[in-house]
Design an enzyme around this catalytic site. Structure first.
Site, PDB file in Angstrom:
ATOM      1  N   HIS A   1     -11.763  -4.225   8.422  1.00  0.00           N
ATOM      2  CA  HIS A   1     -12.271  -4.069   7.045  1.00  0.00           C
ATOM      3  C   HIS A   1     -13.564  -3.252   6.995  1.00  0.00           C
ATOM      4  CE1 HIS A   1      -9.643  -7.577   6.512  1.00  0.00           C
ATOM      5  NE2 HIS A   1      -9.756  -7.464   5.208  1.00  0.00           N
TER       6      HIS A   1
ATOM      7  N   GLU B   1       0.814  -1.219   0.000  1.00  0.00           N
ATOM      8  CA  GLU B   1       0.000   0.000   0.000  1.00  0.00           C
ATOM      9  C   GLU B   1       0.845   1.266   0.000  1.00  0.00           C
ATOM     10  OE1 GLU B   1      -0.740  -2.695   1.766  1.00  0.00           O
ATOM     11  OE2 GLU B   1      -2.684  -3.235   0.904  1.00  0.00           O
TER      12      GLU B   1
HETATM   13  C1  LIG Z   1      -2.613  -4.477   4.067  1.00  0.00           C
HETATM   14  C2  LIG Z   1      -3.554  -5.358   3.345  1.00  0.00           C
HETATM   15  N1  LIG Z   1      -3.605  -5.321   1.995  1.00  0.00           N
HETATM   16  C3  LIG Z   1      -4.451  -6.135   1.327  1.00  0.00           C
HETATM   17  C4  LIG Z   1      -5.273  -6.984   1.992  1.00  0.00           C
HETATM   18  C5  LIG Z   1      -6.249  -7.869   1.239  1.00  0.00           C
HETATM   19  N2  LIG Z   1      -5.765  -9.239   1.231  1.00  0.00           N
HETATM   20  C6  LIG Z   1      -6.121 -10.118   2.179  1.00  0.00           C
HETATM   21  S1  LIG Z   1      -5.347 -11.562   2.031  1.00  0.00           S
HETATM   22  C7  LIG Z   1      -4.504 -11.058   0.680  1.00  0.00           C
HETATM   23  C8  LIG Z   1      -3.540 -11.980   0.022  1.00  0.00           C
HETATM   24  C9  LIG Z   1      -2.479 -12.396   0.953  1.00  0.00           C
HETATM   25  O1  LIG Z   1      -1.636 -13.298   0.334  1.00  0.00           O
HETATM   26  P1  LIG Z   1      -0.612 -14.162   1.179  1.00  0.00           P
HETATM   27  O2  LIG Z   1       0.103 -13.292   2.144  1.00  0.00           O
HETATM   28  O3  LIG Z   1       0.191 -14.923   0.213  1.00  0.00           O
HETATM   29  O4  LIG Z   1      -1.542 -15.128   2.042  1.00  0.00           O
HETATM   30  P2  LIG Z   1      -2.590 -16.214   1.483  1.00  0.00           P
HETATM   31  O5  LIG Z   1      -3.901 -15.529   1.352  1.00  0.00           O
HETATM   32  O6  LIG Z   1      -2.111 -16.718   0.194  1.00  0.00           O
HETATM   33  O7  LIG Z   1      -2.650 -17.267   2.530  1.00  0.00           O
HETATM   34  C10 LIG Z   1      -4.851  -9.760   0.344  1.00  0.00           C
HETATM   35  C11 LIG Z   1      -4.331  -9.013  -0.808  1.00  0.00           C
HETATM   36  C12 LIG Z   1      -5.219  -6.970   3.402  1.00  0.00           C
HETATM   37  N3  LIG Z   1      -6.020  -7.752   4.139  1.00  0.00           N
HETATM   38  N4  LIG Z   1      -4.360  -6.169   4.048  1.00  0.00           N
END
Ligand SMILES: Cc1ncc(C[n+]2csc(CCOP(=O)(O)OP(=O)(O)O)c2C)c(N)n1
Ligand SMILES: [Mg+2]
Lengths: 329, 348
Positions: free
Chosen positions: A129, A60
C-alpha cells in the site's frame, strides 16, 4: 479563495469539472456514500448522485477497462484506484488497452480518462500500500503522468487532466492528503495548470534540485535549512513527469551548474534516472559536478516506522545529497 | 448450540438452520474433550488478541492500518481444527484469526503488529503480511484476492508430490469479484486440485454490502461456473464449520477437489482502523452480536455437559493471560535494526 488541504483541493477540482462537463463521471471502490478510502470523494455522491458517482465491486481490471471503453466512446471518466499498488490488478487494461488504443487505431480514437490513485509511503501501510510506481507508468507511451506537490497545483492539474484527451495517471501522495501543514489558498472555480509544465518552486543559484510530489516539499525544507548556511538551492517541481518539461530543468541546470534529483521510488530503474540521462545528453557542458539522486532504497516499503523512514528520503538525506553535489562533504 | 432462527441480517433474511442442504457427518461429537476445549481457547485468544490490538490502536502504536476479526472466530478455529498441522493455508488482509488458529506464536504476532524487530516479519510486513512457514501459513495479504493464486500453487505442489495434503485459501466475500478468483478456481477445477476456498461472507467489502456488488444470492452459487462442489454454512457456528471443513478436506484428499465453502458471518467492528461505519446501523450490528460465535460455542459446551461454567471461565482467563503476556513481550521488544532494511530482498 479559501485554505484547502491537498485532498480538499482535488475534490474541489473534481466537483468543478463535473459541473462543467456532463460527460465526466466517477468510478471506483467505496467512493459513493462512504466517500472513498481517504474520504476524498465525500459529498460528491450526495451532490451528483449514483449515476455519476459509481461504486464498483472490487474489480480493478474492470474499473480501468470500463473507463477506457467509456472514454473511447465519448465519456470522460475519472476513476479511483484506492492505492496505486492495486493498479497491478488492472495492468493489462491500462498498459495494453487504454494506453495504446489511440496509436493502434491509427490515431482515429482518443481515450480521455483520469486514473486517480493514492501513491507513496510514509503512512505505515506496508509493502502492498505504499509503493511509488511513477516510473512504470511513465515508461509506457500513451500515458501521461501527473504528480502534484501542493493543493493549488493539484486542483489545476486535475482539471487539465480531465480536459486532456489521453489517459492520465494522477498520482496523489497520501501523506499530503490531509496534512494541514501543506494547506494553501486555492481559488474557487475553474483554473488550470498545463500538463507538461514544470515550475521553479524556489529560486536559487548554487544547485538545482529536481523533484515531484511530496519530495518537492521535503526538498524545499532541506533548501530552507541549508540557506541558513548560505547555500542557495533552486527547487524545480516537475508537476508532470510525462510529458517531461526538460526545458525548465535545463534552464535551471544551466544557471546553477549542479543537479540533485530527489524521488521516493526505489532508485534502480527510477524516473530520475531518465531526468539525469536527458540532462547529460542535452547539456553535459553545463554541469560542474556529477549529478546524483537521493531516492528510495532498493527494497519494498517496510511497515515498521523506523524502517520506513529509513527507506524513504528524508530532509537529512536530501541535505547530505546537496552537500555532496557541492563537494562540501 | 443456540440456533439462529430468522437472522434479521439486513442482507440475507432467512433461517440459517435451513442452510444444511448439504448433509455432512457430525465428526465434532467424536472429538476428544481436549480438542473441544482447545477450540474454545483459541476463539478466546483471537477475541482478546484483537481487543488488545484495539488498545494498541488507541495508544497510537499500530502504524498504518489493520483489520480485526472480531465476530468471525468460529471460521478460522473450526476450519483449522478440521485439517492437519502441515496443511497449508493462505489468508487475507483480515488475517490475525487465521494465524492464531494455525497456532502462531502470539508474542511474535503482537511484536510484528507494533513494528518490532523480533516480530514475525522483522517489522517489515505488519498486520497485513504476517506469515509463518513453520505453521504452514502462507500469510495475510494486502491485495484483495492476492493469496488466491498462491493457494492454487500450494495445492498443485501437494498433487505433484503426491501427498494427501489439502490447502485452505481463506477469502472474503467481496474478493470473489476480482478476476483472480475466477482464474484460480477454474484452474484448480480443471486440475482437480486439493483446494478449499473458504469464503468468509461477513456481508461487506469495506463499505459495500455484498448484495450491492454481487447479483447472485449465494457466493457458493459460483460453484456452478467451475463444476465444483460448494455449500453455504453458518459461519458463526463452529460445529458446522468443523464438520463441513472436515468433510470437504476428505473430499479433496481423495482427489475430488476443489471446493467452495461460503460461511455466513459478520465482522462486529469497522472494516479497518479508520471506519465511520456510515453504511450500516447499530441495530444490525447488535442483531448479529446475538449470534456471537464465542458465546454460542461456550453455551453449547456447557449445555451439553462437556465443560462446566467454571472451566469455561478458566479457559477465558487463561486466554486473557496469554494475550497480556504477548502484549508485554511486544512492548518490551526492540525496534528493528536499520541494517535490516535492505536484507531479505533476494534469496542467496
Ligand atoms: C486489489 C485490492 N483492491 C482493493 C483493496 C482495498 N480493500 C481492502 S479490504 C477490502 C474489502 C474486502 O472485502 P472482503 O473480501 O469481503 O473481506 P473483508 O474485509 O470483508 O473481510 C478492500 C476493498 C485491496 N486491498 N486490494
Ligand atoms: Mg467481506
Amino acid at each position: 479563495m479559501s485554505e484547502l488541504t491537498y485532498l480538499e483541493a482535488i475534490r474541489d477540482g473534481i466537483r468543478e469539472v463535473m459541473k462543467e462537463d456532463e460527460r465526466v463521471f466517477l468510478i471506483g471502490e467505496d467512493i459513493g456514500l462512504y466517500g472513498g478510502s481517504f474520504g476524498l470523494t465525500n459529498g460528491l455522491f450526495a451532490e451528483f448522485g449514483a449515476e455519476r458517482v459509481r461504486d464498483t465491486p472490487i474489480s480493478e481490471a474492470a474499473i480501468i477497462g470500463a473507463s477506457a471503453g467509456a472514454a473511447v466512446t465519448g465519456m470522460r471518466p475519472i476513476l479511483e484506484i484506492m492505492f496505486s499498488d492495486f493498479t497491478a490488478c488492472g495492468m493489462d487494461q491500462l498498459l495494453n488497452q487504454a494506453a495504446k488504443i489511440r496509436y493502434m487505431f491509427g490515431g482515429k480514437a482518443k481515450v480521455p480518462m483520469v486514473l486517480r490513485t493514492a501513491s507513496g509511503g510514509g503512512a505505515g501501510f506496508g509493502p502492498h500500500h505504499s509503493q511509488s510506481w511513477e516510473a512504470i507508468f511513465a515508461h509506457i507511451p500513451g500515458l501521461k503522468v501527473v504528480m502534484p506537490s501542493c493543493p493549488y497545483d493539484a486542483k489545476g492539474l486535475l482539471i487539465s487532466a480531465v480536459r486532456d484527451n489521453n489517459p492520465v495517471i494522477f498520482l496523489e501522495h497520501k501523506v499530503l492528503y490531509k496534512n494541514k501543514k501543506y494547506a494553501q489558498e486555492v481559488p474557487e472555480g475553474i483554473y488550470t495548470i498545463p500538463l507538461g509544465k514544470a515550475e521553479v518552486k524556489r529560486q536559487g543559484k548554487d544547485l538545482s534540485i529536481v523533484a515531484s510530489s511530496y519530495m518537492v516539499q521535503k526538498s524545499l525544507e532541506a533548501a530552507e535549512e541549508l540557506s541558513k548556511q548560505g547555500i542557495d538551492c533552486e527547487v524545480v517541481d516537475l508537476r508532470t513527469i510525462r510529458p517531461l518539461d526538460i526545458d525548465t530543468v535545463m534552464a535551471s541546470v544551466e544557471k546553477t551548474g549542479k543537479l540533485l534529483c530527489v524521488e521516493e521510488a526505489c532508485s534502480f530503474g527510477s524516473f530520475m534516472g531518465e531526468v539525469i540521462t536527458q540532462v547529460i545528453e542535452k547539456g553535459f557542458d553545463y554541469l560542474d559536478a556529477p549529478p546524483i539522486r537521493i531516492a528510495g532504497k532498493n527494497c519494498p516499503v517496510p511497515y515498521s516506522y523506523i524502517l520506513e523512514q529509513e527507506m524513504i528520503p528524508n530532509v537529512d538525506r536530501i541535505k547530505d545529497g546537496i552537500l555532496k553535489v557541492l563537494g562540501k562533504n | 448450540m443456540k440456533e439462529c432462527t430468522v437472522r434479521e441480517c439486513t442482507i440475507i433474511k432467512e433461517k440459517l438452520t435451513d442452510l444444511k442442504e448439504y448433509k455432512v457427518a457430525d465428526r465434532f461429537k467424536d472429538l476428544k474433550k481436549e480438542q473441544k476445549v482447545e477450540m474454545l481457547k483459541r476463539m478466546f485468544q483471537i477475541r482478546y488478541f484483537e481487543m488488545e490490538v484495539e488498545q494498541f490502536i488507541l495508544k497510537g502504536q499500530i502504524y498504518g492500518t489493520c483489520h480485526l476479526y472480531i465476530g468471525e472466530e468460529a471460521n478460522a478455529v473450526g476450519a483449522m481444527n478440521a485439517i492437519r498441522k502441515n496443511d497449508w493455508i493462505v489468508s487475507h488482509h483480515r488475517g490475525h484469526g487465521h494465524c492464531i488458529a494455525k497456532e502462531a506464536d502470539l508474542k511474535l504476532m503482537m511484536a510484528e503488529l507494533i513494528g518490532k524487530g523480533n516480530g514475525y516479519c522483522k517489522g517489515k510486513g505488519g498486520s497485513m503480511h504476517i506469515a509463518d512457514m513453520d505453521t504452514y501459513n502462507l500469510g495475510a495479504n494486502g491485495i484483495v484476492g492476492g493469496g488466491m493464486g498462491v493457494a492454487v500453487g500450494a495445492s498443485l505442489t501437494n498433487k505433484l508430490k503426491k501427498n494427501d495434503g489439502v490447502v485452505i485459501g481463506f477469502i472474503g466475500d467481496a474478493s470473489t469479484n476480482n478476476g483472480i478468483f475466477h482464474e484460480s478456481l477454474n484452474l484448480a477445477s480443471v486440475w482437480d486440485l486439493p483446494l478449499i476456498f473458504y469464503c468468509e461472507n461477513n456481508q461487506y467489502g469495506m463499505s459495500t454490502p455484498i448484495i450491492k456488488s454481487t447479483r447472485i444470492k449465494r457466493i457458493s452459487d459460483r460453484k456452478a461456473s467451475y463444476n465444483v462442489k460448494g455449500v453455504t454454512i453458518d459461519g458463526n457456528n463452529i460445529v458446522d464449520v468443523f464438520n463441513t471443513v472436515s468433510h470437504f478436506a476428505e473430499v479433496c484428499r481423495k482427489g475430488e477437489g476443489p471446493v467452495l465453502i461460503e460461511a455466513l458471518t459478520y465482522r462486529q467492528r469497522g472494516h479497518s482502523k479508520h471506519d465511520s461505519q456510515v453504511y450500516r446501523t447499530k441495530d444490525e450490528v447488535e442483531q448479529w452480536k446475538e449470534y456471537d460465535p464465542i458465546v454460542r460455542y461456550r453455551e453449547f459446551l456447557i449445555e451439553s455437559g462437556i465443560i462446566s461454567e467454571d472451566e469455561a471461565k478458566k479457559i477465558e482467563e487463561k486466554a486473557i493471560e496469554d494475550i497480556k503476556a504477548a502484549a508485554a513481550f511486544a512492548e518490551a521488544s526492540p525496534y528493528p535494526d536499520l541494517s535490516e532494511l535492505e536484507t531479505d530482498v533476494y534469496a542467496d
